[in-house]
Write an enzyme that holds these catalytic residues in place. Structure first.
Site, short mmCIF file in Angstrom:
data_model
loop_
_atom_site.label_atom_id
_atom_site.label_comp_id
_atom_site.label_asym_id
_atom_site.label_seq_id
_atom_site.Cartn_x
_atom_site.Cartn_y
_atom_site.Cartn_z
N THR A 1 22.23 27.50 26.65
CA THR A 1 22.32 26.59 27.80
C THR A 1 21.36 25.40 27.70
OG1 THR A 1 23.05 28.42 29.17
CG2 THR A 1 22.14 26.52 30.32
N ASN B 1 17.92 34.33 22.12
CA ASN B 1 19.12 33.49 22.13
C ASN B 1 19.00 32.32 23.11
OD1 ASN B 1 20.04 35.55 20.53
ND2 ASN B 1 21.91 35.90 21.69
N ASP C 1 28.18 35.68 17.88
CA ASP C 1 27.53 35.97 19.16
C ASP C 1 28.54 36.60 20.12
OD1 ASP C 1 25.47 35.87 21.04
OD2 ASP C 1 26.02 33.87 21.74
N HIS C 2 28.19 37.72 20.71
CA HIS C 2 29.06 38.44 21.64
C HIS C 2 30.46 38.67 21.07
CE1 HIS C 2 26.17 38.44 24.92
NE2 HIS C 2 25.90 37.20 24.61
O1 G3H Z 1 24.18 34.73 23.52
C1 G3H Z 1 23.68 33.63 23.84
C2 G3H Z 1 22.55 33.52 24.75
O2 G3H Z 1 22.32 34.74 25.37
C3 G3H Z 1 22.57 32.30 25.62
O3 G3H Z 1 21.72 32.38 26.74
O4 G3H Z 1 22.73 30.84 28.41
O5 G3H Z 1 20.35 31.48 28.56
O6 G3H Z 1 21.10 29.97 26.75
P1 G3H Z 1 21.47 31.09 27.64
ZN ZN Z 2 24.13 36.22 25.08
#
Ligand code: G3H
Ligand code: ZN
Length: 284
Positions: free
Chosen positions: A233, A230, A82-83
């Site tokens: 949080t 995704n 991720d990222h």
């Molecule tokens: O790449 C991970 C997600 O974009 C996390 O998004 O902080 O809204 O859960 P979020």
């Molecule tokens: Zn993200």
């Protein structure tokens, strides 16, 4: 079964009009919570590791745990970076067994972002790994990635189409009003922009920052072509709330299993709800 590639899951989602959840893992508890939710909902699932997760748990541990979980699972599981920050990191993940990588060059000028993604695509595709890219800039903070509101840039539909054609990426993360982390107000998504991007872009679209986005907006985003969503949080919030309440209920508890067991259960419930919302429940 072994880990499957991200594209395999997103192609099936595209065919049947639903989205696959990509849930962030940081440790054994979050990983088993997510896979157990997928089993319970008969849903395909994407596990993903952020920069912070890689620093905290280590690339090899995450890959090994995901491989064991996938091998034991009766639903398809993919493992995504991720990222991702660089070509080097994408290669390290592929070598460790990841079946999908996101290369986030959204902080770079268009040309440099496209060059980075193309380079990763060439190698990743040679070994059956799929590549997600990002165009525009999604706001908020996730681990090491932080984008202030004034730096947010919504994705331009025509540039997105050009970018996907030039790079050969398999999925595109779009900036249409979501942000990472906890929202201060209610997020307002730019659905017109999302529809325009979907009309011009051939590959599945990815929605980041989906925690805290109202259910109705998520359903509309899926209707308009989002195929990967995704969530990080909301899993963390569920974990923290559970640990707090366990310790508040009995301050003498010291067995990690008594503290983390209920937390794992709370995370699993969040993931199961999302799978139903995204329409992926019952598809595996
Ligand atoms: O790449 C991970 C997600 O974009 C996390 O998004 O902080 O809204 O859960 P979020
Ligand atoms: Zn993200």
């Amino acid at each position: 079964m072994p880990l499957v590639s991200g594209s395999t899951l997103l192609a099936a989602a595209d065919k049947d009009g639903y989205a696959v959840g990509a849930f962030n893992v940081n440790n054994l508890e979050s990983l088993t919570a997510i896979v157990s939710a997928a089993e319970g909902e008969r849903s395909p699932v994407i596990l993903q590791a952020s920069q912070g997760a890689i620093k905290y748990a280590g690339l090899e541990y995450i890959a090994a745990m995901a491989q064991v979980a996938a091998a034991r699972a009766t639903v398809p599981v993919a493992l995504n970076l991720d990222h991702g920050t660089s070509f080097t990191q994408a290669m390290q993940c592929i070598r460790a067994g990841f079946t999908a990588v996101m290369v986030d060059g959204s902080r770079l000028p268009y040309r440099e972002n496209a060059a980075l993604v193309s380079r990763v695509v060439e190698v990743a595709h040679a070994v059956g790994v799929s590549v997600e890219a990002e165009l525009g800039r999604i706001g908020g903070t996730e681990d090491d990635v932080s984008v202030a509101e004034r730096e947010e840039v919504f994705t331009d539909p025509e540039a997105a189409a050009r970018f996907v054609a030039e790079t050969g990426c398999d999925a595109l993360a779009v900036a249409v009003g979501t942000a990472h982390g906890v929202y201060r107000g209610e997020p307002k998504l730019d659905f017109e922009r999302l529809a325009a991007i979907d009309r011009l872009v051939a590959v599945p679209l990815v929605l980041h920052g989906a925690s805290g986005v109202p259910d109705g907006a998520i359903r509309e985003a899926v209707r308009l072509g989002v195929r990967k969503i995704n969530i990080d949080t909301e899993i963390r919030l569920a974990f923290a709330a559970s640990v707090r309440s366990t310790l508040a209920a009995d301050g003498s508890v010291y067995d990690p299993r008594e503290i983390l067991g209920p937390a794992r259960q709370s995370m699993e419930e969040v993931v199961r709800e999302k799978m139903r919302l995204f329409g992926s429940a019952g598809r595996a």
